[in-house]
Enzyme design. Structure first.
Site, PDB file in Angstrom:
ATOM      1  N   ARG A 177       0.813  -1.214   0.000  1.00 36.24           N
ATOM      2  CA  ARG A 177       0.000   0.000   0.000  1.00 36.24           C
ATOM      3  C   ARG A 177       0.850   1.269   0.000  1.00 36.24           C
ATOM      4  O   ARG A 177       0.573   2.214  -0.748  1.00 36.24           O
ATOM      5  CB  ARG A 177      -0.941   0.003   1.206  1.00 36.24           C
ATOM      6  CG  ARG A 177      -2.067  -1.009   1.103  1.00 36.24           C
ATOM      7  CD  ARG A 177      -2.949  -1.005   2.339  1.00 36.24           C
ATOM      8  NE  ARG A 177      -2.226  -1.361   3.547  1.00 36.24           N
ATOM      9  CZ  ARG A 177      -2.792  -1.601   4.722  1.00 36.24           C
ATOM     10  NH1 ARG A 177      -4.103  -1.512   4.842  1.00 36.24           N
ATOM     11  NH2 ARG A 177      -2.074  -1.931   5.780  1.00 36.24           N
ATOM     12  N   ASP A 244       8.906 -11.060  -0.088  1.00 34.18           N
ATOM     13  CA  ASP A 244       9.742 -12.013  -0.841  1.00 34.18           C
ATOM     14  C   ASP A 244       9.002 -13.333  -1.023  1.00 34.18           C
ATOM     15  O   ASP A 244       9.024 -13.931  -2.095  1.00 34.18           O
ATOM     16  CB  ASP A 244      11.054 -12.277  -0.089  1.00 34.18           C
ATOM     17  CG  ASP A 244      11.927 -11.045   0.031  1.00 34.18           C
ATOM     18  OD1 ASP A 244      11.730 -10.103  -0.748  1.00 34.18           O
ATOM     19  OD2 ASP A 244      12.811 -11.042   0.907  1.00 34.18           O
TER      20      ASP A 244
END
Length: 302
Positions: A177, A244
């Site tokens: 975000r 990741d």
């Protein structure tokens, strides 16, 4: 990157400054950055190659050793003018007390060699993940995307910074975000967010934009519209490295022929699992599919 953890006890305040004194009792070294993405791919049973730049130093040698130990094929360019990026975290009583970063940027000559090897390596790849940490290793990212696109190889990018024009033509980008707001500006409503996300996706000629929304889950924006799924974390312990894991699982599922929406669903589940672990961590297939996954991947193999 190399993630170093120093674990210890903090039972007193320093007489020199109002800070805790940590008595180190254990040290641990883990793969970080793009190496952690490769590790997450490998943990799922897929074959991963890591192309990156390290320094000609102890940390660079440790990264190479850890990659080989984890079954990841290393393609590391050693730059004598570079210090391998190291993130040192001091942890006491399961709380991070301090993080110290050691880093600088690779030279132009090393990056030219880096790009040349990339163009050779991707012929044997089903998907490319470009993890941008703003450390200089992806200064040629536009050419890297173009090269993969000409070979019809999907490109997933974990973006960084405010210049997303350099990601033009990628298959999927996965901002959170805060990262998206840095590029398109803040939004007040879900409708405004949807409009901004689709506008960016079309401007950059992306197949999809995957917005990771922490406790709000994830939203996938494509030509077909948008799809949001809620977060699945049972307990949030440490969010470091969660991005990741998400992009690694997303890429692996796409390489196995799953749709973008199905890949997102599984990546969301993986993110919910990994935030319950300390530091940069991985998720196994057994954790993702505790009741079995044979039907989901019928006819597919890693």
């Amino acid at each position: 990157m190399l993630d170093r953890y120093w674990f210890g006890d903090a039972n007193r305040i320093s007489p020199e400054a109002p800070v805790p004194v940590v008595r180190i009792t254990r040290e641990e070294e883990r793969l970080g950055g793009a190496a952690n993405v490769a590790l997450n791919i490998s943990a799922l049973g897929a074959r991963a190659k890591l192309l990156s730049v390290v320094g000609r130093d102890e940390a660079g040698l440790i990264v190479e050793r850890l990659l080989k130990e984890k079954g990841i094929e290393p393609h590391l360019h050693a730059d004598p003018a570079l210090k391998t990026t190291v993130k040192l975290r001091i942890v006491a009583r399961q709380q991070q007390m301090l993080r110290a970063d050691f880093e600088n940027r690779p030279t132009t000559a090393i990056l030219a060699d880096h790009l040349s090897e990339y163009e050779k390596l991707i012929d044997d790849c089903e998907v490319v993940v470009l993890s941008d940490y703003g450390k200089g290793g992806l200064d040629h990212i536009a050419r890297m995307i173009d090269c993969a696109r000409k070979k019809n190889i999907p490109v997933l990018i974990d973006p960084k910074g405010s210049n997303y024009d350099r990601y033009r033509g990628a298959t999927v980008i996965t901002p959170n975000r805060a990262e998206l707001a840095q590029v398109v500006g803040a939004w007040e409503t879900e409708e405004e967010l949807t409009e901004k996300a689709h506008a960016l996706r079309k401007k950059l000629d992306l197949t999809a934009l995957l917005l990771t929304r922490s406790e709000e889950g994830m939203t996938l924006y494509t030509d077909a519209g948008e799809k949001t799924i809620p977060a699945q974390a049972l307990e949030v312990y440490d969010v470091s490295g969660a991005g990741d894991t998400v992009i690694a699982v997303m890429a692996t599922m796409m390489a196995m022929g799953q749709s973008l929406e199905e890949a997102m669903r599984i990546a969301n589940r993986a993110g919910g699992i990994v935030v319950g672990k300390l530091g940069t961590a991985t998720v196994s297939f057994d954790e993702l599919f505790p009741e079995g996954y044979e039907d989901l991947f019928a006819g597919e193999s890693l």
